[in-house]
Design a protein around this motif. Sequence first.
Motif, PDB file in Angstrom:
ATOM      1  N   THR A 172       0.857  -1.186   0.000  1.00 15.29           N
ATOM      2  CA  THR A 172       0.000   0.000   0.000  1.00 15.29           C
ATOM      3  C   THR A 172       0.885   1.224   0.000  1.00 15.29           C
ATOM      4  N   VAL A 173       0.626   2.137  -0.924  1.00 16.46           N
ATOM      5  CA  VAL A 173       1.612   3.156  -1.256  1.00 16.46           C
ATOM      6  C   VAL A 173       1.927   4.076  -0.077  1.00 16.46           C
ATOM      7  N   GLU A 174       0.939   4.409   0.785  1.00 15.97           N
ATOM      8  CA  GLU A 174       1.210   5.318   1.901  1.00 15.97           C
ATOM      9  C   GLU A 174       2.187   4.721   2.910  1.00 15.97           C
ATOM     10  N   TYR A 175       2.320   3.385   2.940  1.00 17.58           N
ATOM     11  CA  TYR A 175       3.172   2.727   3.927  1.00 17.58           C
ATOM     12  C   TYR A 175       4.269   1.897   3.245  1.00 17.58           C
ATOM     13  N   LEU A 215       1.649   7.341  -7.718  1.00 18.02           N
ATOM     14  CA  LEU A 215       3.003   7.559  -8.212  1.00 18.02           C
ATOM     15  C   LEU A 215       3.659   8.735  -7.500  1.00 18.02           C
ATOM     16  N   ASP A 216       2.883   9.784  -7.247  1.00 20.75           N
ATOM     17  CA  ASP A 216       3.415  10.948  -6.543  1.00 20.75           C
ATOM     18  C   ASP A 216       3.873  10.564  -5.135  1.00 20.75           C
ATOM     19  N   ILE A 217       3.071   9.764  -4.451  1.00 17.41           N
ATOM     20  CA  ILE A 217       3.428   9.343  -3.090  1.00 17.41           C
ATOM     21  C   ILE A 217       4.651   8.431  -3.112  1.00 17.41           C
ATOM     22  N   ALA A 218       4.699   7.506  -4.087  1.00 14.73           N
ATOM     23  CA  ALA A 218       5.856   6.607  -4.189  1.00 14.73           C
ATOM     24  C   ALA A 218       7.140   7.391  -4.430  1.00 14.73           C
ATOM     25  N   GLN A 219       7.081   8.425  -5.262  1.00 15.27           N
ATOM     26  CA  GLN A 219       8.264   9.246  -5.505  1.00 15.27           C
ATOM     27  C   GLN A 219       8.714   9.955  -4.236  1.00 15.27           C
TER      28      GLN A 219
END
Length: 579
Positions: A172-175, A215-219
């Motif tokens: 999950t991208v936020e974590y 994608l923005d959060i992953a970056q």
Amino acid sequence: MQLERIGPYRLVRELGAGGMGTVYLGLDERNGSKESAVKVLPASMAREPGFVARFTREIDAMRTVHGPNIVELRDAGEDAGTWYYAMEFVDGETLTERLVREKRLPWREVIDIAIQICKALKAAHNAGVIHRDLKPSNLLLGKDGVVKLTDFGVAQVFASGKLTATGGVIGTVEYMSPEQAQGKRATKQSDIYALGAVMYVMLTGRPPFTGKTALDIAQKHKYGQFDSPRRIVPEIPHWLDEIVCNCLQKKPEDRYPDAYVLQLRLQEIPKKLDLAQGTGSGSGQTTSGGRTFDFDGAAGDDVTQGDAVLNSDAPVGGTLMRDLIKGHLDRKTNMTPVERLLDNTWLLAGVLVLLVAVGLWWLQSRQKSPEQLFARGEELMQRPAGPAWEEARREAFEPLLALDRETWEPQVAPYLDQLAIYDLRKEFLSVRSLRADAPPKSDIERFLRRAWDQRRRGDLSEARTTLNALKTMAIGTPQSTSLLPVIDELLATIGPAEKEIEEHGRALLRLAVERARAYDAQELKPQARTIWQSIVELYGDDQSAASAVAEARAALSTGDEQTPSAKETSAAPDSRPEL
């Protein structure tokens, strides 16, 4: 239409749904309707092998991992094409539901929950399982205060060879840890990063990174910087703030090595706060003259000034400052004579100066004089060309010129000329240095490479022509004078090769000419013509075989006319090809 039964379980109500199925409250009618949480993979997903593989992997992971903070697997199976498994039912709520209701949690409760998560991760990691999707919705908070880790749907089982391939972005991208965002293999430190993000959201009410798209959060996970939790919630102890920030380090090696070490760090925080509140010696607050001083603000709102004031009847007397002074005096009193001597600042400073002086003397004693450098260089240059010569240039001549070029250059110059010739020979006479994939650095290298390739192909006359032309241009040119020995050495290698070719290398051509002449003498024109054509095709561009090629072309041009017989040609030796 809601599913009412699967296997031995009667499904009472839906508890939740996700990307890999729906979870129901089920009653196991085999043992008195014991409550279980039953996760069901829909039949539509069961027709896809990938979903079934992931579902069975989750079951395998839960079978592998056991612990008081891991949801227990009870049963698994298939019913009419529908896959399911049953696990213990936790009467409570998810951490997500708790955060939605309360926004953020008190820091002491965060520590308690995080310690239990550490125990769950330690059990998983000891079993060889990386969870890879630690997040609030996968943490169940029981009414009894026990935290349970669930949902091993994307867990990575070390023993599995087919289901642990890297290259996919899972989680999950936020974590998600930075290495997961890059598609790299997840490790124990990846779960540590996710736990840091979970602690961050529990303390502040928001994840460390947010954005408009995944994608923005992953970056941001890979490259961004987050606000420390204490900047958002100042009352958080600075020890807890440091732990969360360490968990969220970009590089896995900068995080805690495993969940057990992180658990120990978390367990130390309440003890440090107790010391800061005056129940023991520690860092934090102290009092003087009825006033309380907060040294580092660590206690925040959790350590009040009233708590820090020590009464005369306190169970443990003394404050931090008093304990420090008392301990220092006790240590001074109990020192041995040697310890008192070593505790003298001036003595230690004198020893340091002495050590520095000895070190400088040792360095100076190792430095050679200019005369010694030159003698060393001469000695090395007397050895065969190779590493010794390179050492002479590096360790003797170059340092000597750096010290005093005007004085030593006339004496060093002859050796430098020898080294220049050595460099050229090493560069241009080495097959490795003349490999075709390295572009030439100059016209000289280009022509030397051409001559080398001609020699390697056997075009010795062309190679000699190229080298002689290059030598003619180099003579009288000061910049190219050192190149002449290299050219001469290449020319010297061509002579023996030509002689060997003259003696042995033309045997094939000589025999072919003799066979063609024999066929012509026997009036076997087709066989002779075939051989003459082969000679033209193979040796047409070879200047050293020009005579044989001319004879072959003449024989072909006569058509059916009689070629000179072997007897006639033997009477006229000048007409034979120069082989």
